[in-house]
Structure formats: structure tokens, C-alpha cells
Motif scaffolding. Sequence first.
Motif, PDB file in Angstrom:
ATOM      1  N   LEU A  88      38.708  34.002  38.622  1.00  0.00           N
ATOM      2  CA  LEU A  88      39.846  34.752  38.094  1.00  0.00           C
ATOM      3  C   LEU A  88      39.824  34.812  36.569  1.00  0.00           C
ATOM      4  O   LEU A  88      40.162  35.838  35.974  1.00  0.00           O
ATOM      5  CB  LEU A  88      41.150  34.149  38.618  1.00  0.00           C
ATOM      6  CG  LEU A  88      41.404  34.420  40.103  1.00  0.00           C
ATOM      7  CD1 LEU A  88      42.425  33.427  40.676  1.00  0.00           C
ATOM      8  CD2 LEU A  88      41.886  35.858  40.316  1.00  0.00           C
ATOM      9  N   ARG A  89      39.410  33.734  35.936  1.00  0.00           N
ATOM     10  CA  ARG A  89      39.300  33.743  34.471  1.00  0.00           C
ATOM     11  C   ARG A  89      38.232  34.742  34.021  1.00  0.00           C
ATOM     12  O   ARG A  89      38.444  35.502  33.065  1.00  0.00           O
ATOM     13  CB  ARG A  89      38.981  32.350  33.956  1.00  0.00           C
ATOM     14  CG  ARG A  89      40.118  31.352  34.078  1.00  0.00           C
ATOM     15  CD  ARG A  89      39.724  29.992  33.544  1.00  0.00           C
ATOM     16  NE  ARG A  89      39.397  30.047  32.125  1.00  0.00           N
ATOM     17  CZ  ARG A  89      38.837  29.043  31.447  1.00  0.00           C
ATOM     18  NH1 ARG A  89      38.508  27.914  32.067  1.00  0.00           N
ATOM     19  NH2 ARG A  89      38.596  29.151  30.159  1.00  0.00           N
ATOM     20  N   THR A  90      37.094  34.747  34.694  1.00  0.00           N
ATOM     21  CA  THR A  90      36.034  35.685  34.341  1.00  0.00           C
ATOM     22  C   THR A  90      36.476  37.117  34.619  1.00  0.00           C
ATOM     23  O   THR A  90      36.242  38.024  33.803  1.00  0.00           O
ATOM     24  CB  THR A  90      34.750  35.365  35.121  1.00  0.00           C
ATOM     25  OG1 THR A  90      34.327  34.040  34.811  1.00  0.00           O
ATOM     26  CG2 THR A  90      33.636  36.346  34.768  1.00  0.00           C
ATOM     27  N   SER A  93      38.647  38.526  31.985  1.00  0.00           N
ATOM     28  CA  SER A  93      37.911  38.874  30.769  1.00  0.00           C
ATOM     29  C   SER A  93      37.177  40.202  30.914  1.00  0.00           C
ATOM     30  O   SER A  93      36.721  40.765  29.917  1.00  0.00           O
ATOM     31  CB  SER A  93      36.909  37.766  30.422  1.00  0.00           C
ATOM     32  OG  SER A  93      35.778  37.794  31.291  1.00  0.00           O
ATOM     33  N   GLN A  94      37.049  40.719  32.149  1.00  0.00           N
ATOM     34  CA  GLN A  94      36.368  41.988  32.385  1.00  0.00           C
ATOM     35  C   GLN A  94      37.342  43.085  32.835  1.00  0.00           C
ATOM     36  O   GLN A  94      36.946  44.076  33.452  1.00  0.00           O
ATOM     37  CB  GLN A  94      35.248  41.800  33.408  1.00  0.00           C
ATOM     38  CG  GLN A  94      34.168  40.850  32.931  1.00  0.00           C
ATOM     39  CD  GLN A  94      32.792  41.185  33.461  1.00  0.00           C
ATOM     40  OE1 GLN A  94      32.593  42.122  34.215  1.00  0.00           O
ATOM     41  NE2 GLN A  94      31.803  40.415  33.033  1.00  0.00           N
ATOM     42  N   GLU A 132      49.362  32.303  34.341  1.00  0.00           N
ATOM     43  CA  GLU A 132      48.621  32.024  33.114  1.00  0.00           C
ATOM     44  C   GLU A 132      47.768  33.181  32.601  1.00  0.00           C
ATOM     45  O   GLU A 132      47.487  33.264  31.403  1.00  0.00           O
ATOM     46  CB  GLU A 132      47.736  30.786  33.301  1.00  0.00           C
ATOM     47  CG  GLU A 132      48.519  29.514  33.622  1.00  0.00           C
ATOM     48  CD  GLU A 132      47.633  28.281  33.708  1.00  0.00           C
ATOM     49  OE1 GLU A 132      46.556  28.270  33.075  1.00  0.00           O
ATOM     50  OE2 GLU A 132      48.017  27.328  34.417  1.00  0.00           O
ATOM     51  N   LEU A 133      47.344  34.070  33.506  1.00  0.00           N
ATOM     52  CA  LEU A 133      46.458  35.161  33.117  1.00  0.00           C
ATOM     53  C   LEU A 133      47.113  36.522  33.236  1.00  0.00           C
ATOM     54  O   LEU A 133      46.578  37.516  32.729  1.00  0.00           O
ATOM     55  CB  LEU A 133      45.188  35.152  33.981  1.00  0.00           C
ATOM     56  CG  LEU A 133      44.349  33.867  33.994  1.00  0.00           C
ATOM     57  CD1 LEU A 133      43.234  33.984  35.029  1.00  0.00           C
ATOM     58  CD2 LEU A 133      43.775  33.586  32.613  1.00  0.00           C
ATOM     59  N   GLY A 134      48.234  36.595  33.931  1.00  0.00           N
ATOM     60  CA  GLY A 134      48.841  37.882  34.204  1.00  0.00           C
ATOM     61  C   GLY A 134      48.037  38.707  35.186  1.00  0.00           C
ATOM     62  O   GLY A 134      48.163  39.936  35.238  1.00  0.00           O
ATOM     63  N   VAL A 135      47.212  38.049  35.991  1.00  0.00           N
ATOM     64  CA  VAL A 135      46.382  38.725  36.994  1.00  0.00           C
ATOM     65  C   VAL A 135      47.030  38.571  38.362  1.00  0.00           C
ATOM     66  O   VAL A 135      47.321  37.454  38.798  1.00  0.00           O
ATOM     67  CB  VAL A 135      44.955  38.157  37.013  1.00  0.00           C
ATOM     68  CG1 VAL A 135      44.155  38.736  38.186  1.00  0.00           C
ATOM     69  CG2 VAL A 135      44.245  38.440  35.703  1.00  0.00           C
ATOM     70  N   VAL A 290      32.553  42.509  37.662  1.00  0.00           N
ATOM     71  CA  VAL A 290      32.947  43.891  37.928  1.00  0.00           C
ATOM     72  C   VAL A 290      32.738  44.806  36.731  1.00  0.00           C
ATOM     73  O   VAL A 290      32.264  45.941  36.881  1.00  0.00           O
ATOM     74  CB  VAL A 290      34.390  43.954  38.463  1.00  0.00           C
ATOM     75  CG1 VAL A 290      35.398  43.487  37.430  1.00  0.00           C
ATOM     76  CG2 VAL A 290      34.722  45.357  38.951  1.00  0.00           C
ATOM     77  N   GLY A 291      33.067  44.350  35.531  1.00  0.00           N
ATOM     78  CA  GLY A 291      32.811  45.180  34.358  1.00  0.00           C
ATOM     79  C   GLY A 291      31.336  45.483  34.204  1.00  0.00           C
ATOM     80  O   GLY A 291      30.944  46.594  33.817  1.00  0.00           O
TER      81      GLY A 291
END
Length: 346
Positions: A88-90, A93-94, A132-135, A290-291
Motif C-alpha cells: 500500500l505504501r508503494t 507513491s505511484q 495514514e495514506l489516504g488510500v 502500477v505506475g
Amino acid sequence: MTASEALISFAHGLPKAELHLHLEGTLEPELRFALAARNGIPLAQSTVEEVRATYDFTDLTSFLAVYYPAMGVLQTADDFHDLAWAYLRTAASQGVVHTEMFFDPQAHTSRGVPFENVIGGYRRAVVRAQAELGVSAELILCFLRDFSAEHAMSTLMEALPYRAWIVGVGLDSDERDNPPSKFAAVFARARAEGFLLTMHCDIDQPGSIGHIRQVLTEIGVDRIDHGTNIVEDPELVALVTERGLGLTCCPVSNSFVTEQMKSDEIVGLMRAGVAVTVNSDDPAYFGGYVGDNYVALAEQAGLDETDLVRLALNSFAASWLTPARRADYVGQVEQYAAAHGVPLPA
């Protein structure tokens, strides 16, 4: 064709949903070593380089032969949390703002890991990602198609107490001699329990087009995973277009087993109005999140920023979000495009 730095930056920052991601396929070698040490599990390899040297895949079968043994380091709820949290952190970032993630409980319960460890750890990561990430994240329980239908049904029953944590069910693993119809009763029960439905129709498998026809006309899925062989039957292409069903395509993983990563098929379907999406599948094994997949497809097919915006919009159209939340994310994509001076697709 090599993508420009500007296009790469645009692709990674573009708000997007990821709809075809196997959590177990995000187990990077570094985390595998850490979990092995935590749980006292010896590994055959001693370095990251040695692990990556085993990633020599030519088809689905050779991939699965490496994929399943690697999961042995996953034992506790903390392990499953750490795996999902790293992904999820990665993903954040993408550019991922929403993700619907596959998990394979049978791959763990069949080796003695309690179902509650799997779902509990993953759920903690889902909640944490939002805070924490808004994801936004959802879980999709996948049945292993090379196990029996009876095992799938018992796994579905085991999942029912956690119904609120699981948005849908899917079907993955070795497709050979394991057609969708084998699991028709399981998916009918899942539908009755309120789950949304998707199934893998992997690329270039024996009987691919027949399997796609089964998932559309017999199972009645809400989405198809992979599914690019649908181009072989224009009537089925028309059917998914009419129903507005998404195809969750994975260019980089496709490139391990076919030429051109199915770019011609993915782009052709996109131009025809099918809600094709771009996703990373098993990024720890295929070397691209994914990016990175957006960039790889752009390089292969000569796509521009407007094309990437179309793929991002498709990712939300094909998602299982509520209409209001989907509209909010679509607005984010449109704002991002406008901020970068990129025209919206017609």
C-alpha cells in the motif's frame, strides 16, 4: 520508444485505481528474508540476487512453481499486515488512491495458517492505509481453481463471518482443466451472500475464449481479470461493452509469457470503448508496480498523456466503488489532467 521523463512523472502521479493485484505477489525478497528470520524459517537462497535469479518464468505454470513456495514465510497476522502495508505504501507513491486487492486464503489455510490470521492482518493494513495514506482499499477473496470446488465452498463459508471486510470473490491459479463452470455453484452462493464476482481468464490459455464466454453467460461476473483474448470474438467484445464490464489487464506480467505484452489488444479494446484497465498483477515477481505498468504500455504502444488519463478513468469506471465515491475520484483525475495541461479523452 522510450517514454519521456515528463510522461513518466505524469503516469506515476496520475490518480488511479488498481484492480488486479495479488497481495501474495507483492512479497519482495527483502521482506521475505525478514519474515523468514522472524519466524525461524530457513530459505534455500541467501541473497536478494539469488532469489531474483529464480524468477525465470515462461508461462503460468513456471510462475506458480516459484510463487506458492515463497508464501511459506507468511505465518502470523503481523506477517500479513506487513505484506499488505508494504504494498500500500508503494502503491500510494505511484498514484494509487483506491485499490481492490486479491488474497488467496487457501494457499495459507492448506498449510495450517488460520484464516483469521490472514484476514485479520490484511484488514489492519486496509484500515491503516485509509488513516495514514489516504488510500482506499478493499479485499477480494480468490479461490484457487486447481483446488476442488468443495474446498472453495468451505472457504467461502469460512469467510462469511468477515463478510463486511471482503467486497467480492475471484478465481485464480492454474487455469488448465479448471474452467469457470467448475465453480458455478460456489459463485452462485457467493452472489447470494452479497459478494461481487470476478474471475481470471488468463491470456493465451487453452480454451481462453470459451472460458470468457462462460464467465459472461453462465457465471455472470461483474468484471473479468486479464481477458484480452476476448478480441477473438467480436460478439463477446460487444457484450462486455454493452454491460460496461471492466477488463483488468497487466502489461508487464503479460510480457513474460507473450510478445508485445498484449499491447495491441489492450489499446485496441480501449479505442473501441471497452473499460480496459492497467494493473501490476504480481509486481514483486514481474518487476513493475502500477505506475510502471502505465509507463511500459505507453512505451510499447506509443500512448500519450490523454491515453493514460483514459486508462485512469477506466480504472474507476471498472471499480466496485459507490457512484458518489467514483465521481469524486473521476474529479481528481480531471483536475490532475487540467493542472498538467492535458486534454481529457473524447
